[in-house]
Write a protein that holds these residues in place. Structure first.
Motif, short mmCIF file in Angstrom:
data_model
loop_
_atom_site.label_atom_id
_atom_site.label_comp_id
_atom_site.label_asym_id
_atom_site.label_seq_id
_atom_site.Cartn_x
_atom_site.Cartn_y
_atom_site.Cartn_z
N LEU A 89 1.13 -1.80 -0.54
CA LEU A 89 -0.17 -0.04 -0.02
C LEU A 89 1.03 0.97 -0.27
O LEU A 89 2.06 1.14 0.76
CB LEU A 89 -1.09 0.05 0.50
CG LEU A 89 -1.37 -1.26 1.02
CD1 LEU A 89 -2.62 -1.15 2.28
CD2 LEU A 89 -2.82 -0.72 -0.01
N PRO A 90 0.68 2.42 -0.87
CA PRO A 90 1.38 3.48 -0.31
C PRO A 90 0.73 4.00 0.62
O PRO A 90 0.15 4.17 1.63
CB PRO A 90 0.93 4.40 -1.90
CG PRO A 90 -1.01 4.21 -1.82
CD PRO A 90 -0.69 2.06 -1.75
N GLU A 91 1.74 4.92 1.41
CA GLU A 91 2.74 5.57 2.12
C GLU A 91 0.76 6.34 2.77
O GLU A 91 0.94 7.47 1.41
CB GLU A 91 3.57 6.27 2.37
CG GLU A 91 3.67 7.42 4.07
CD GLU A 91 5.11 7.86 3.85
OE1 GLU A 91 5.25 7.77 5.19
OE2 GLU A 91 6.15 7.47 3.33
N GLY A 92 0.66 6.30 3.66
CA GLY A 92 -0.79 7.22 3.94
C GLY A 92 -1.77 6.81 3.19
O GLY A 92 -3.29 8.10 3.50
N PRO A 112 10.24 -1.04 -3.19
CA PRO A 112 8.57 -0.93 -2.85
C PRO A 112 7.83 -1.84 -3.39
O PRO A 112 8.26 -2.31 -4.92
CB PRO A 112 8.50 0.24 -2.89
CG PRO A 112 8.87 1.12 -4.01
CD PRO A 112 10.78 -0.39 -4.72
N GLY A 113 6.48 -2.62 -2.82
CA GLY A 113 5.78 -3.23 -3.38
C GLY A 113 6.74 -4.83 -3.38
O GLY A 113 7.80 -5.58 -3.10
N LEU A 114 5.85 -5.75 -4.71
CA LEU A 114 5.99 -7.42 -4.99
C LEU A 114 6.47 -7.38 -5.79
O LEU A 114 6.13 -6.49 -7.24
CB LEU A 114 4.75 -8.03 -4.63
CG LEU A 114 4.66 -7.91 -2.57
CD1 LEU A 114 3.03 -8.55 -3.00
CD2 LEU A 114 5.14 -7.95 -2.38
N TYR A 142 -0.44 -10.59 -5.94
CA TYR A 142 0.44 -10.05 -6.62
C TYR A 142 -0.61 -8.20 -6.38
O TYR A 142 -1.57 -8.03 -6.93
CB TYR A 142 0.91 -10.27 -7.65
CG TYR A 142 1.42 -8.94 -8.96
CD1 TYR A 142 3.03 -8.48 -8.40
CD2 TYR A 142 1.18 -8.49 -9.29
CE1 TYR A 142 3.36 -7.89 -8.70
CE2 TYR A 142 1.80 -7.07 -10.08
CZ TYR A 142 3.14 -6.77 -9.91
OH TYR A 142 3.30 -5.75 -11.25
N THR A 143 0.38 -6.98 -6.01
CA THR A 143 -0.41 -5.81 -5.99
C THR A 143 -0.51 -5.23 -7.18
O THR A 143 1.18 -4.72 -7.50
CB THR A 143 0.16 -5.47 -4.78
OG1 THR A 143 0.15 -6.03 -3.42
CG2 THR A 143 -0.92 -3.63 -4.38
#
Length: 392
Positions: free
Chosen positions: A16-19, A173-175, A255-256
């Motif tokens: 998830l992106p920050e915030g 960041p991320g998968l 996978y996101t």
């Protein structure tokens, strides 16, 4: 002896992106009580914030088993015919008749059809989440590698769904995407780890009642090249897939994919711009449509719902296209996106059930005393049917 009451917790990684502020979950279940789709909906941290959806998991469903690829024109006619049939189911009249390929092959329009306004040119295309289709294409190669092995090698995995994901290098960041075609060493290491893995279903078992304050530790296996996985039992039924037919288990890719309201409508604008040509009167966009291999992708139906729940509309009206329609394959829901954004009909269907085998429940003499050692002593609730994905 009383049968233990409870279910297995399914846990999947998500980036998830920050915030990001979460507002609700979005998911649908398969007959074997694994998700066909799962996602998170919320708003971004930007000022002003905008709606965003994070797709965390989907399980591609075979709508049609085929050896040869379905030709493009046949798929386009199929999408037009299905939309027309759904309108007939909803309103009693077909949208199109005399659907034919366009007068000039490889030129717009794809098809012509008779409507209440005469003969019109109809272009047909699909709403896709392109990074997800690419990820599933890579994952399909790994599935094929499993099929090429002796099934007895994976005997301990029989009766389980294996959730697999791939991690980026430290600090990224991320998968990550699944291994590429030429990553032979990484793929072979993953196959060896799968063969050596012993499922521990009791670790994911939870008795009936409120959820625990702390989630159970995942019975994870990890490869040196960044693949991670664990197993949960198939409950209630089993999928009718080639992998399950050969080996008795299934694989799912976590996978996101992130999609904001603006990005989702930009994709609609891109499709409109690409098909806005002389002779094209109607653009039909189908979500969750079967691809050339006969597979449908449940996340695409959820994105269609997200679009209609965050209506923005086109930023550039087309020059030739008179109407833009959005149709969901599994639910039968249809909406107009241009010249206005409005619901047309549906949803018509409660669910789309993939082919599956209902499992026979073990007899009382086969029940074990403790769910810690029982791979099929309960479920995580729900029913033995899949439900259509939505953003609620």
């Amino acid at each position: 002896m009383d049968t233990p009451q409870g279910g297995f917790m399914h846990m999947l990684p998500v980036y998830l992106p920050e915030g990001m502020t979460l507002t609700h979950l979005s998911f649908a279940m398969l007959p074997w009580l694994s998700p066909s789709y799962s996602g998170l909906v919320g708003t971004t941290a930007a000022n002003p914030s905008e709606p965003i959806v994070a797709v965390t998991f989907e399980w591609p469903i075979t709508w049609l088993r085929t050896i040869q690829e379905i030709p493009k024109i046949e798929r386009e006619i199929l999408y037009v015919r299905r939309f027309s049939a759904d309108q007939a189911l909803a309103a009693g009249t077909h949208a199109f008749s005399n659907v034919r390929p366009g007068p000039h092959p490889n030129q717009a329009p794809d098809t012509t059809a008779t409507t209440d306004q005469g003969i019109l040119g109809v272009e047909s295309t699909c709403l896709t989440v392109r990074d997800r289709r690419g990820a599933h294409g890579l994952f399909q190669r790994l599935r094929q590698r499993v099929l090429e092995q002796e099934p007895a090698t994976f005997a301990k995995l029989a009766g389980h769904m294996i959730y697999i994901w791939f991690e980026e290098p430290a600090g990224a960041p991320g998968l990550a995407l699944p291994f590429k075609k030429n990553d032979d060493d990484a793929a072979m290491e993953l196959l060896q780890e799968l063969a050596a893995y012993t499922p521990q279903p009791g670790q994911m078992w939870l008795p009936s009642g409120p959820p625990p304050e702390q989630a159970p530790p995942l019975p994870l296996a990890t490869t040196l090249t960044g693949a991670r996985f664990y197993a949960n039992p198939l409950v209630g039924s089993a999928p009718s897939t080639m992998l399950f037919t050969f080996a008795g288990f299934e694989l799912g890719l976590a996978y996101t994919s992130l999609l904001t309201q603006q990005a989702a409508w930009q994709e609609i604008q891109r499709l409109v711009d690409a098909h806005d040509k002389p002779g094209v009167d109607i653009l039909l966009i189908t979500s969750g449509a079967p691809d050339q291999h006969g597979q449908i992708f449940p996340a695409e139906e959820a994105i269609a719902s997200f679009l209609l729940e965050t209506p923005v509309g086109l930023t550039r009206p087309p020059s030739h296209i008179q109407r833009v329609l959005l149709h969901s394959w599994a639910t039968g829901r249809a909406a107009e996106l241009h010249p206005t954004v409005k619901t047309m009909f549906g949803p018509l269907y409660q669910t789309f059930l993939p082919e599956h085998y209902p499992l026979i429940a073990p007899t009382a003499s086969e029940q074990v005393e403790s769910p810690k050692g029982d791979a099929e002593s309960g479920s995580d609730g729900g029913s033995d049917s899949a439900t259509p994905p939505s953003a609620h």
